[in-house]
Write an enzyme that holds these catalytic residues in place. Structure first.
Site, PDB file in Angstrom:
ATOM      1  N   ASP A 374      35.776 -41.301 117.970  1.00 56.09           N
ATOM      2  CA  ASP A 374      36.458 -40.026 117.762  1.00 56.09           C
ATOM      3  C   ASP A 374      36.777 -39.960 116.264  1.00 56.09           C
ATOM      4  O   ASP A 374      36.710 -40.967 115.544  1.00 56.09           O
ATOM      5  CB  ASP A 374      37.727 -39.931 118.630  1.00 56.09           C
ATOM      6  CG  ASP A 374      38.213 -38.481 118.740  1.00 56.09           C
ATOM      7  OD1 ASP A 374      37.773 -37.628 117.943  1.00 56.09           O
ATOM      8  OD2 ASP A 374      39.035 -38.184 119.632  1.00 56.09           O
TER       9      ASP A 374
HETATM   10  C1  BGC Z   1      39.005 -34.760 118.897  1.00 49.07           C
HETATM   11  C2  BGC Z   1      37.619 -34.831 119.486  1.00 49.07           C
HETATM   12  C3  BGC Z   1      36.706 -33.943 118.709  1.00 49.07           C
HETATM   13  C4  BGC Z   1      36.715 -34.376 117.246  1.00 49.07           C
HETATM   14  C5  BGC Z   1      35.814 -33.538 116.368  1.00 49.07           C
HETATM   15  C6  BGC Z   1      39.005 -35.032 117.414  1.00 49.07           C
HETATM   16  O1  BGC Z   1      40.253 -34.754 116.869  1.00 49.07           O
HETATM   17  O2  BGC Z   1      39.844 -35.683 119.553  1.00 49.07           O
HETATM   18  O3  BGC Z   1      37.652 -34.432 120.825  1.00 49.07           O
HETATM   19  O4  BGC Z   1      35.412 -33.992 119.234  1.00 49.07           O
HETATM   20  O5  BGC Z   1      38.042 -34.253 116.750  1.00 49.07           O
HETATM   21  O6  BGC Z   1      36.293 -32.270 116.209  1.00 49.07           O
END
Ligand code: BGC
Length: 989
Positions: A374
């Protein structure tokens, strides 16, 4: 090699540029020399086994306590000063500085404390080395092709594929480096679960929770397919969805709405169907967030002021039976990517937890794709590589947009000095390339290379709505080009994706109360049975802010981070720009016949006293309220990600009661419509006699009003069922169902002591009566179930699955460490600031030596008997019983019913070998079918329902054996019915 090496694709992403265009200039500039980035901070010995023992890991220095508050997620044109700026007096400034310094000092001290007291390996066992990809026959061809390509790659080319180029360096939220020389493109990774984030002319589908509420497998697939097609047409290689964690252990969890409901079976089917849909269009899907990311508070380091993220402490059985179940289904469906989550699991960061990534995901579940972090969930360099991470996203290091990657040049260096084995890097990159082949993205007709080689790649920018924009928004590079081509991907005519969105929104609407059959409404107002003596027009009043549009447009708040007007999506990275949003008030107005009805509206939550008369002059009142939540980097109306409680927000309950009391001066009927991210406590009004109907419309997406009208007027007979339990009070979900809002330590600890007993399993176990149970929902017709037949498929039940099958051999590579000089940037290479490249700046500190790998690294962990193929040991999916029943529509109109199957494990069961008692939930969902049957005694008013129970469906996870165990000496109870508490058919097996 380095001399001829080109990273051209990194700059590419445009229309065919004119020779003199800014794009071309940027390319040329890129090859002019500039100084190397400093690499001095990295310590290759820095593995901490992903634990809280942060050893020599670089600590984010001087970063904002609210790290991702500065998340530059909004498009430039929408920027409104994300970071609030105040102009205090000098004294005030001084005091603030002093205070901040004190807090930082305290926290650092705390960090030292954590360092000193934390167990070396956290509380999560180690599992090394990483199982290699390419052992499953279903991926054999893709791995062959991938290995052939990877064998031609240089070290820096390999590293380039594993590491993002940095936040907002290219057009998508995540972008990897390309290997243009071998026609392997930069990959565009884009959110998210309900549509394509930061893009124009796309569909804003209903959210996961709405999809879960449909219980319709075909619609789950169709939504995935339409989403996949839109992604392909926008040039997105990897969709960052579906979400299946959080599962909803805490009903107030801020991101529960991105997933499909609070049961692993439902969540697993919905995730798998979505993945199949997405990948059938040739786009890679991502199962996220692996694992235990159940709340937003403290989900990541520093975002909430604590130096470390929360630890979700989950026991082995619970992990398998609840949280990992949907991921197992996703892997079984062939998912290309899995995203590890921000939080720690058993005090070891999920993206550096070898037990989770190497052991459970890659060995036991047989995952053949790649693990991506993530965004900034990677908290260590070498350690996470050894623990099984394959791709660092967005590529930056410990701080947001810092350009100081934990991989990139550091990974190159780590491989050169042998602290990350070359064969681990080969596996990482092969997994990514194989996933790309597996979905067919090597087909250059469908997936042309990005410019300058072709005209493929993303055709939209996440950072601006303008046609021409910066090519590398996050860097100092001023080169511009065409970044938005405004391609409409929403489909047309019968293929218009809005039709699917509307169908899902209608089917995901759950009718929980319908006294006197007030619904469906009649477009002409009075129903035939009520008409007598009614001369006046039928008067309808619509109340509540949630009925109307946001006057500033549905996208006026960044990432939908405000609750203004009708609620059709939660907020955060899982939200998209609405192409349009049909407000309920407009759709309802249009639906009524104006010759015979009179519609008034007061679309606000406050009824000024002098306006209360508006309530008296109604025959019918439709009142709207909502409850919103989202991702923890933003807050709205005092809700910081997770909900503060489970009531409606913005005075909704008060408004509903007021309307119900006064509608028609006590003689009118009230219909309550709620848009919400999850369960809402309805007790304040649900039993009021004037509240005739309650409609839970979840998060419907762009077609909100139309879908609601479909249900209210009976064009669609409601068939939505609750994908969670609605309690009478919040406490009824259990003492551990509350969000941890105050840190209970420097590393906040959340013990999942309720184990497998969440949602309806908790209510069943402790005999708590819910308001509306899991699986509940009404219809405009009635159904009857009969003729339960249980047909056992295997005559000799065995406790354990068959032995793990032989798998095929993974590809092999030359694992020689190359000459470090080959990892230097080509002469004349100009670096953009903060852009992440794979090059090292000097060869002087490369020393190959004996590095202290984690203690168990050289003794390969024992393979799990539960593994052997995608999703686990194939015998786990062997059919043990087929169950059939007959559904009869006994009512007046056609309709769909969701027939649900629950199993109960043998009562008072003791382990057949050890005599240990095993505790089981009263029942668990193990099958559902949405079935259509005609009403009014039509010929097709009966339909057969069929379920198949697999070995895994009938097993429990035995930690001692490390395997799934199916009781054989006692009988299972099979129940089939309409909800988790309405199960008229019962049989034994
Ligand atoms: C989120 C993810 C997301 C990523 C990219 C993160 O803050 O937890 O679910 O895919 O950002 O935007």
């Amino acid at each position: 090699m380095a001399e001829s090496y080109e990273l051209r694709g990194k700059y590419s992403k445009l229309d065919d540029p004119e020779p003199d265009s800014p794009f071309h200039r940027s390319l040329e500039d890129a090859y002019q020399s500039s100084s190397e980035e400093d690499l001095d901070e990295f310590d290759p010995l820095n593995y901490d086994a992903g634990t809280l023992k942060r050893k020599k890991t670089r600590r984010p220095r001087g970063e904002s306590l609210h790290g991702k508050d500065t998340y530059p997620s909004e498009k430039t044109s929408q920027k409104t000063g994300w970071r609030r700026c105040c102009v205090p007096t000098r004294l005030c400034c001084g005091l603030i500085l002093l205070f901040v310094a004190a807090v930082v000092l305290l926290l650092s001290a705390g960090g030292i404390w954590a360092w000193k007291t934390a167990p070396v390996d956290g509380q999560s066992p180690s599992w090394y080395p990483t199982p290699k990809g390419g052992i499953d026959a279903a991926w054999e061809e893709s791995y062959k092709k991938a290995a052939a390509l990877v064998r031609q790659m240089t070290l820096v080319e390999k590293v380039n594929i594993t590491t993002g180029t940095g936040w907002s360096m290219q057009l998508c939220v995540g972008n990897t480096g390309p290997v243009a020389r071998l026609s392997f493109p930069s990959l565009c990774l884009q959110d998210g679960p309900l549509g394509i984030r930061f893009a124009d002319n796309i569909t804003a589908f209903p959210a996961g929770i709405t999809v879960g509420a449909t219980w319709n497998k075909e619609l789950m697939y169709q939504r995935g397919k339409a989403h996949g097609l839109e992604a392909k047409l926008k040039g997105v290689n990897v969709i960052l969805g579906p979400a299946m964690g959080p599962i909803g252990k805490m009903p107030a969890g801020g991101r529960n709405w991105e997933g499909f409901g609070s049961d692993p079976y439902l969540q697993g089917i919905a995730a798998a169907q979505t993945i199949k849909g997405i990948q059938d269009e040739g786009v890679m899907a991502t199962a996220k967030h692996f694992i235990g990311n159940e709340q937003e508070h403290f989900r990541q380091s520093w975002e909430w002021g604590t130096p470390n993220a929360i630890s979700s402490n989950i026991d082995d059985r619970t992990l398998h039976e609840l949280y990992a179940w949907p991921f197992a289904e996703s892997v079984r469906a062939g998912v290309a990517s899995v995203m590890c989550s921000y939080n720690q699991v058993n005090n070891s960061y999920a993206c550096g937890n070898s037990k989770l990534l190497n052991g459970i995901l890659k060995d036991e579940l047989g995952f053949q794709g790649f693990v991506q972090s993530d965004w900034l969930a990677q908290r260590s360099g070498v350690a996470s590589a050894l623990a099984g991470l394959d791709m660092s996203m967005p590529g930056d290091g410990l701080r947001w947009a810092d350009g100081k990657s934990l991989w990139g040049p550091q990974l190159t260096k780590a491989v050169l000095n042998s602290s990350v084995p070359m064969d681990r890097l080969n596996d990482m990159v092969t997994r990514i390339v194989a996933a790309w082949y597996q979905v067919g993205q090597d087909d250059k007709e469908t997936w042309p290379m990005p410019p300058p080689e072709g005209d493929g790649g993303p055709n939209f920018s996440s950072w601006t709505n303008e046609r021409i924009g910066l090519l590398h928004h996050g860097s100092d590079d001023k080169a511009t080009g065409v970044v938005n081509k405004f391609i409409n991907v929403q489909g047309e005519g019968d293929d218009f994706h809005g039709n699917i969105a509307r169908k899902i929104a209608a089917e995901g609407t759950v009718l929980v109360k319908n006294d006197d059959n007030i619904l469906p409404l009649d477009r002409n107002g009075w129903k035939d049975s009520e008409k007598e003596g009614k001369e006046m027009k039928y008067r309808v009043g619509i109340f509540g802010e949630d009925a109307r549009s946001n006057q500033n447009g549905p996208n006026s708040c960044k990432d939908r981070g405000c609750n203004v007007g009708t609620l059709a999506s939660g907020w955060g990275s899982g939200a998209v720009e609405f192409p349009y949003l049909i407000a309920p008030v407009d759709a309802i107005r249009n639906a009524f016949n104006e010759d015979s009805t009179y519609v008034t509206d007061w679309p606000a939550n406050k009824l000024p006293t002098e306006q209360e008369g508006i309530l008296y002059d109604q025959d019918l009142c439709i009142v709207f309220a909502n409850s919103d939540s989202g991702e923890g980097y933003m807050q709205s109306d005092g809700v910081r990600g997770d909900r503060n409680n489970l009531f409606t927000q913005k005075g909704g309950d008060y408004l509903i009661k007021k309307v119900a009391d006064s509608c028609g001066n006590g003689t009118g009927s009230t219909i309550v419509v709620i848009h919400a991210v999850g369960p809402v406590i309805l007790e304040d009004f649900v039993d009021l006699p004037t509240v005739k109907a309650v409609v839970l419309a979840h998060l419907p997406g762009q077609e909100s009003g139309n879908a609601l009208v479909d249900v209210l007027f009976g064009d669609v007979n409601p068939s939505g069922r609750l994908p969670y339990t609605i309690a009478k009070k919040e406490e009824d979900y259990g003492p551990t169902s509350k969000i941890l809002t105050y840190p209970n330590g420097l590393i906040p600890q959340q013990n999942f002591t309720e184990g497998i007993y969440i949602d309806y399993r908790y209510f069943d176990k402790y005999n708590v009566t819910p308001r509306y149970e899991f699986g509940y929902g009404l219809s405009y017709t009635t159904f009857h179930l009969s003729s339960l037949l249980i047909n056992p498929k295997s005559f000799r039940k065995t406790l354990l699955p068959a032995p793990r099958p032989q798998t095929i051999d993974p590809p092999s590579f030359d694992n020689t460490i190359p000459d470090p000089k080959t990892a230097l940037a080509p002469n004349g290479f100009r670096k953009l600031s903060k852009y992440i490249y794979p090059y090292i700046s000097s060869t002087s500190d490369i020393k190959v030596g004996k590095y202290p790998y984690p203690p168990s690294y050289d003794t390969p962990a024992e393979l799990s008997p539960a593994g052997g193929a995608q999703g686990g040991n194939p015998d786990l999916y062997s059919i043990q019983a087929v169950i059939t029943a007959t559904l009869t529509n006994t009512g007046p109109v056609d309709g769909d019913s969701v027939v649900q199957l629950y199993i109960s494990y043998p009562e008072n069961y003791v382990d057949e070998e050890t005599g240990e008692p095993v505790d089981f939930p009263v029942k668990v969902l193990r099958g559902f079918q949405k079935v259509h049957a005609q009403g009014g005694n039509a010929r097709n008013h009966r339909a057969e329902v069929r379920f198949e129970l697999t070995r895994k469906d009938l097993s429990y996870w035995c930690s001692r054996r490390g395997n799934w165990v199916m009781p054989t000496t006692e009988q299972f109870t099979i129940r089939v019915g309409f909800s988790s508490r309405d199960l008229p058919l019962v049989g034994k097996f």
